[in-house]
Write an enzyme that holds these catalytic residues in place. Structure first.
Site, PDB file in Angstrom:
ATOM      1  CE  LYS A   1      -3.543  -2.467   2.689  1.00  0.00           C
ATOM      2  NZ  LYS A   1      -4.358  -2.453   3.930  1.00  0.00           N
TER       3      LYS A   1
ATOM      4  CE1 TYR B   1      -8.874  -3.554   1.286  1.00  0.00           C
ATOM      5  CE2 TYR B   1      -8.358  -1.357   0.490  1.00  0.00           C
ATOM      6  CZ  TYR B   1      -7.969  -2.531   1.110  1.00  0.00           C
ATOM      7  OH  TYR B   1      -6.666  -2.694   1.550  1.00  0.00           O
TER       8      TYR B   1
ATOM      9  CG  ASN C   1      -2.970  -2.942   7.326  1.00  0.00           C
ATOM     10  OD1 ASN C   1      -2.970  -2.429   6.211  1.00  0.00           O
ATOM     11  ND2 ASN C   1      -3.942  -3.739   7.741  1.00  0.00           N
TER      12      ASN C   1
ATOM     13  CG  HIS D   1      -4.786  -6.481  -0.165  1.00  0.00           C
ATOM     14  ND1 HIS D   1      -5.973  -6.546   0.529  1.00  0.00           N
ATOM     15  CD2 HIS D   1      -4.911  -7.356  -1.212  1.00  0.00           C
ATOM     16  CE1 HIS D   1      -6.782  -7.407  -0.088  1.00  0.00           C
ATOM     17  NE2 HIS D   1      -6.171  -7.908  -1.139  1.00  0.00           N
TER      18      HIS D   1
ATOM     19  CD  GLU E   1      -8.261  -9.369  -3.294  1.00  0.00           C
ATOM     20  OE1 GLU E   1      -9.036  -9.037  -2.383  1.00  0.00           O
ATOM     21  OE2 GLU E   1      -7.137  -9.854  -3.081  1.00  0.00           O
TER      22      GLU E   1
HETATM   23  P1  DAT Z   1      -6.958  -7.479   5.733  1.00  0.00           P
HETATM   24  O1  DAT Z   1      -6.212  -6.371   5.036  1.00  0.00           O
HETATM   25  O2  DAT Z   1      -6.116  -8.104   6.818  1.00  0.00           O
HETATM   26  O3  DAT Z   1      -7.527  -8.494   4.776  1.00  0.00           O
HETATM   27  P2  DAT Z   1      -9.662  -6.471   6.053  1.00  0.00           P
HETATM   28  O4  DAT Z   1      -9.962  -7.063   4.723  1.00  0.00           O
HETATM   29  O5  DAT Z   1     -10.578  -6.807   7.179  1.00  0.00           O
HETATM   30  O6  DAT Z   1      -8.186  -6.828   6.524  1.00  0.00           O
HETATM   31  O7  DAT Z   1      -9.617  -4.898   5.943  1.00  0.00           O
HETATM   32  C1  DAT Z   1      -9.021  -4.285   4.829  1.00  0.00           C
HETATM   33  C2  DAT Z   1      -8.211  -3.117   5.302  1.00  0.00           C
HETATM   34  O8  DAT Z   1      -9.076  -2.172   5.910  1.00  0.00           O
HETATM   35  C3  DAT Z   1      -7.186  -3.446   6.368  1.00  0.00           C
HETATM   36  O9  DAT Z   1      -5.998  -3.945   5.832  1.00  0.00           O
HETATM   37  C4  DAT Z   1      -7.008  -2.110   7.025  1.00  0.00           C
HETATM   38  C5  DAT Z   1      -8.385  -1.501   6.946  1.00  0.00           C
HETATM   39  N1  DAT Z   1      -9.107  -1.711   8.200  1.00  0.00           N
HETATM   40  C6  DAT Z   1      -9.611  -2.867   8.673  1.00  0.00           C
HETATM   41  N2  DAT Z   1     -10.198  -2.699   9.862  1.00  0.00           N
HETATM   42  C7  DAT Z   1     -10.066  -1.377  10.146  1.00  0.00           C
HETATM   43  C8  DAT Z   1     -10.461  -0.540  11.229  1.00  0.00           C
HETATM   44  N3  DAT Z   1     -11.116  -1.038  12.268  1.00  0.00           N
HETATM   45  N4  DAT Z   1     -10.144   0.763  11.178  1.00  0.00           N
HETATM   46  C9  DAT Z   1      -9.480   1.289  10.134  1.00  0.00           C
HETATM   47  N5  DAT Z   1      -9.087   0.553   9.076  1.00  0.00           N
HETATM   48  C10 DAT Z   1      -9.368  -0.740   9.079  1.00  0.00           C
HETATM   49 MG    MG Z   2      -9.074  -8.383   3.416  1.00  0.00          MG
END
Ligand code: DAT
Ligand code: MG
Length: 233
Positions: A93, A133, A196, A199, A210
């Site tokens: 990212k 997303y 973080n 992805h 994807e």
């Molecule tokens: P991942 O990236 O581990 O697959 P995810 O699909 O649940 O996680 O979420 C996608 C992204 O969204 C994640 O990498 C960071 C952001 N995200 C997830 N939970 C969040 C939160 N509670 N607050 C802010 N950003 C969040």
């Molecule tokens: Mg995810």
């Protein structure tokens, strides 16, 4: 069969099962291993029944059922390999790019033994980020997340290897860096969930979707890597 699944590699669980029940085809065993890996014991059960169907039903059903507990056991035992050759979508990212972590992250996948089959630097539009997303569109952080992903260059990649979808997620760590184990990418290299850095596709279906969203088919390079003969028997 999903495009990202190049070939079904018979899992160790299935190989062991072959020793017990050699009458069941490699294809059947692979499908069983997949069903078990997905936690679908019902699917696995019905598959074994179906595969036994052409023979005198009852007597073939019981021996086939006999290896099912072993396959379930192996699927739960982390020391036993049960993985398929597959492809996953990985993206660094904008925060990972800006913090100079491209080589660190690419290096972790490379050193593990996975094969890079596509890579490009791209600044996604907000609409594209929203598509990526889409499953999170009801979440309160969705808008900020799409703003963030489209805020700068992203390194989009496809990595290939046995079990790369699930194990790639292990290399990445938990969604929240606070919950990520040390040794994982997020555990070692970032602090906050909304920053973080990486992805990774979370399953076979999302990997296909994807990869298809971010890459044209001709951008995926199929080749033999020199290290393969030392990585796979
Ligand atoms: P991942 O990236 O581990 O697959 P995810 O699909 O649940 O996680 O979420 C996608 C992204 O969204 C994640 O990498 C960071 C952001 N995200 C997830 N939970 C969040 C939160 N509670 N607050 C802010 N950003 C969040
Ligand atoms: Mg995810």
């Amino acid at each position: 069969m999903a495009r990202a699944r190049l070939a079904t590699v018979v899992a160790a669980a299935a190989r062991a099962a072959a020793g017990v029940r050699p009458a069941i085809s490699a294809e059947s065993r692979a499908a069983l291993a997949t069903a078990v890996r997905k936690g679908s014991s019902a699917a696995a059960t019905s598959f074994v029944r179906a595969s036994a169907g052409s023979q005198s039903g009852y007597s073939r059903w019981l021996p086939a059922a006999a290896f099912l507990p072993a396959a379930v056991y192996m699927a739960q035992d982390p020391t036993v390999e049960a993985a398929e050759l597959e492809r996953t979508f990985i993206a660094i990212k904008p925060d990972g790019v800006q913090r100079g972590l491209i080589s660190e992250i690419v290096g972790r996948f490379e050193r593990k033994g996975y094969k890079l089959v596509a890579i490009k630097l791209i600044v996604p539009t907000k609409e594209f980020a929203a598509q990526h997303y889409d499953d999170l569109k009801e979440r309160p952080f969705f808008n900020g997340l799409c703003d963030f992903l489209s805020s700068g260059p992203v390194v989009a990649m496809v990595w290939e290897g046995q079990g790369v979808i699930k194990y790639g997620r292990k290399l990445i760590g938990a969604t929240s860096p606070q919950a990520s184990e040390p040794g994982t990418i997020r555990g070692d290299l970032c602090v906050q969930v909304s920053r973080n850095i990486i992805h990774g596709s979370d399953g076979p279906e999302t990997a296909v979707a994807e990869i298809g969203l971010w890459f044209k088919p001709e951008e995926l390079i199929t080749y033999t890597h020199n290290a393969e003969k030392w990585l796979y028997e």
